[in-house]
Design an enzyme around this catalytic site. Structure first.
Site, mmCIF file in Angstrom:
data_model
loop_
_atom_site.group_PDB
_atom_site.id
_atom_site.type_symbol
_atom_site.label_atom_id
_atom_site.label_comp_id
_atom_site.label_asym_id
_atom_site.label_seq_id
_atom_site.Cartn_x
_atom_site.Cartn_y
_atom_site.Cartn_z
ATOM 1 N N LYS A 113 0.978 -1.146 -0.180
ATOM 2 C CA LYS A 113 -0.166 0.064 -0.229
ATOM 3 C C LYS A 113 0.776 0.874 0.419
ATOM 4 O O LYS A 113 1.175 1.717 -0.490
ATOM 5 C CB LYS A 113 -0.881 -0.075 1.504
ATOM 6 C CG LYS A 113 -1.951 -1.328 0.975
ATOM 7 C CD LYS A 113 -2.635 -1.109 2.079
ATOM 8 C CE LYS A 113 -4.009 -2.248 2.388
ATOM 9 N NZ LYS A 113 -4.426 -2.249 3.281
ATOM 10 N N GLN B 188 -5.207 -1.355 9.714
ATOM 11 C CA GLN B 188 -5.542 -3.173 9.003
ATOM 12 C C GLN B 188 -5.699 -3.594 10.013
ATOM 13 O O GLN B 188 -5.650 -4.328 11.444
ATOM 14 C CB GLN B 188 -3.526 -3.229 8.457
ATOM 15 C CG GLN B 188 -3.645 -4.422 8.181
ATOM 16 C CD GLN B 188 -4.001 -4.990 6.492
ATOM 17 O OE1 GLN B 188 -4.222 -3.546 5.870
ATOM 18 N NE2 GLN B 188 -4.874 -6.033 6.648
ATOM 19 N N ASP C 222 -11.667 2.819 4.130
ATOM 20 C CA ASP C 222 -11.891 1.366 4.166
ATOM 21 C C ASP C 222 -13.528 1.334 4.074
ATOM 22 O O ASP C 222 -14.373 0.056 3.891
ATOM 23 C CB ASP C 222 -10.801 0.705 5.166
ATOM 24 C CG ASP C 222 -10.638 -0.425 4.715
ATOM 25 O OD1 ASP C 222 -10.917 -0.480 3.718
ATOM 26 O OD2 ASP C 222 -10.571 -1.507 6.008
#
Length: 297
Positions: free
Chosen positions: A54, A98, A121
């Site tokens: 990422k 994450q 997200d």
């Protein structure tokens, strides 16, 4: 019949190129450099590799990128302090923590601290609600990537019958809403669904997101269907000698060998949905940056 293989990499590459072009335009015309911060708690090797990817891809697109690596024994208070600072930082337009977090940490207050504007997200309750209401929202990366692959394969989805197996907040529920918005007739199936194979066989579009290795068999699939396999399961090699050496491989939620003999198109695991997730994350960050700057998304 042998199914067409839906490779994620070419679609993801086009999306990343579009992102890079838009980042360059924003920097030149508005002095705006989209910024992404990724927070990883713990030292899981797969997560570290994913987070590294990422960071590399966001920098390659010309974005500001930060990675915050925290030890596995990080406290809830410390994690929330890091996220709170990022949420207040004007250089950061998107924050991704994450998941899953270590078991002693609670993700819900962390997502709340991110806030809907920087929630790239798509997990904040405001973004989830806006998606259901049919309003513009930051939508979870993996289901958005799935939809892009489906549309690239099938074109107009109006009138298609879709079955989503799995009802997670991260994939199952949002992809169902996205397919509804494309005028599909959508069924959400799960572990309690009666006669799941029969339900799956009704699908023109079958999305598998259950986290169970090779659960969906070839005879569960309607001939010619488009199959999107979101599963990532690490299993021993089929070869007994390789398995005895402790070697493993990644497989999906669909029995690929059986399914490709029935389906019209299917994503492989790996190299199917996976490449799309990071590309959509970059696109979401650019979208968030424009919204925060008062520019059209």
């Amino acid at each position: 019949m042998t199914a067409r293989i839906i490779e994620g990499a070419p679609v993801a590459e086009r999306l990343r190129a579009d992102v890079a072009t838009e980042v360059a335009r924003l920097r030149a015309q508005h002095g705006l450099q989209p910024g992404l911060a990724v927070v990883l708690v713990g030292d899981d090797p797969a997560s570290q590799l994913y987070v590294k990817s990422k960071g590399e891809q966001s920098k390659a697109a010309g974005m500001h990128s930060e990675t915050h690596l925290l030890p596995g024994d990080t406290t809830q208070e410390t994690l929330e302090t890091v996220v709170r600072k990022l949420a207040a930082d004007p250089k950061i337009h998107g924050i991704l923590v994450q998941l899953p977090l270590p078991k002693h940490l609670d993700e819900k207050p962390v997502i709340e601290l991110i806030g809907p504007d920087k929630d790239v997200d798509g997990l904040h309750v405001v973004n989830a609600g806006r998606l259901v209401a049919g309003l513009p929202a930051l939508v979870a990366c993996t289901p958005t990537g799935c939809l892009e692959l489906i549309k690239a394969t099938l074109g107009d989805l109006t009138g298609k019958t879709a079955v989503v197996v799995g009802r997670s907040l991260l994939v199952g529920k949002p992809i169902a809403q996205l397919l509804l918005a494309e005028n599909c007739t959508v069924t959400m199936a799960h572990s309690r669904t009666v006669d799941l194979p029969a339900v799956c066989r009704t699908a023109d579009i079958l999305v598998a997101a259950v986290g169970r290795q090779r659960m969906i068999r070839g005879d569960w699939i309607k001939p010619g269907a488009c199959v999107i396999d979101v599963g990532i399961n690490r299993v021993p090699f089929d070869d007994p000698e390789q398995a005895a050496l402790g070697k493993t491989k990644v497989v999906g939620d669909v029995n690929f060998k059986e399914a490709r003999e029935v389906a019209g198109s299917i994503t492989p695991v790996p190299k199917g949905v996976g490449p799309m997730t990071v590309a959509v994350l970059l696109a979401n960050t650019v979208k968030a940056a424009k919204l925060q700057a008062g520019l059209p998304a």
